[in-house]
Scaffold this active site. Structure first.
Site: not given
Ligand code: 13P
Length: 251
Positions: A97, A11, A173, A167, A9, A95, A213
């Site tokens: 976010e 982002k 992150g 997640e 992903n 997601h 992560s």
């Molecule tokens: P990270 O791997 O950067 O922690 O992000 C995970 C994520 O949100 C994947 O959708």
């Protein structure tokens, strides 16, 4: 045996030009790694470059969101039919976010999931608890509610096209990965909820990924967990060598 799905992903990262270059690198590291599915979920403007670059390979391309209406006065939005017409196969929905910054709720997530499935897309549905919810000991309730509401009205047949990405929000992150035990337990809880909704057969076949992560160092151990059927990877999916190590770990 469930086949593992390793999905990146991106982002809000990489321009179309950077996408072109990245896909060339990724093709080299992914070549011959046929024992897992590989997906890259890229910004809308990068879809074309990703699709062209991956043509003829086993790397699949996904979007990171989709609107629930088929068309209409929704300035700035993209419909499922538009993605399908472009040749996109996957879409990330719900997601954290989007829930955190863009007002996404389980109800709107559910509407998007249904629209995407009806249009023929494969859905990567993201769920996960906040740190305070884990601390309160209500992780199972949160995962149960999200799974049930987000999948409301989705049929057992359509579940073949649904991947659930667990997640934990506190691990995204942050560099703070869930332990193997936490990831396995939570993915198992999600599988149990799927079993309660659709029966054991559907649950046994359901792909439940871990995300948060995941990186080149911890992927191998996380992917060994019985209930972890792959990863949804943010930061570590932006560098082809790191993503390649994770793909290797899923072999
Ligand atoms: P990270 O791997 O950067 O922690 O992000 C995970 C994520 O949100 C994947 O959708």
């Amino acid at each position: 045996m469930r086949r593992k799905v390793i999905a990146g992903n991106w982002k809000m990262n990489k321009t179309p030009t950077e996408t072109k270059a990245f896909v060339e690198e990724l093709k080299a590291v992914a070549s011959g790694k046929d024992n897992c599915d590989i997906v890259i979920c890229v910004p809308f403007v990068d879809l074309q470059a990703a699709l062209e670059g991956t043509k003829g390979t086993k790397i699949k391309v996904g979007a990171q969101n989709v609107h629930f209406a088929p068309s209409g006065a929704y300035t700035g939005e993209v419909s499922a039919a538009m993605l399908v017409d472009l040749g996109v196969e996957y879409v990330v929905i719900g997601h954290s976010e989007r829930r955190q910054y863009f007002g996404e709720t389980d109800e709107t997530v559910n509407a998007r999931v249904k629209a995407a499935l009806e249009a023929g897309l494969k859905v990567i549905l993201c769920i996960g608890e906040l740190e305070k919810e884990r601390d309160q000991g209500i992780t199972a309730e949160i995962l149960g509610k999200q799974t049930k509401v987000d999948l409301l009205g989705v049929t057992a047949e359509q579940m073949k096209n649904v991947i659930i990405a667990y997640e934990p929000v506190w691990a995204i992150g942050t560099g703070k990965t869930a332990t193997n035990e936490q990831a396995d337990e939570a993915c198992g809880i999600v599988r149990d909820v799927v079993a309660s909704l659709y029966g054991k057969d559907v649950a046994d076949k359901a792909i439940v990924q871990y995300g948060g992560s995941m990186n080149a160092k911890n992927a191998a151990d996380l992917l060994k967990c019985e209930n972890v059927d792959g990863g949804l990877i943010g930061g570590a999916s932006l560098k082809a060598p790191d993503f390649g190590v994770i793909i290797d770990a899923a072999q």
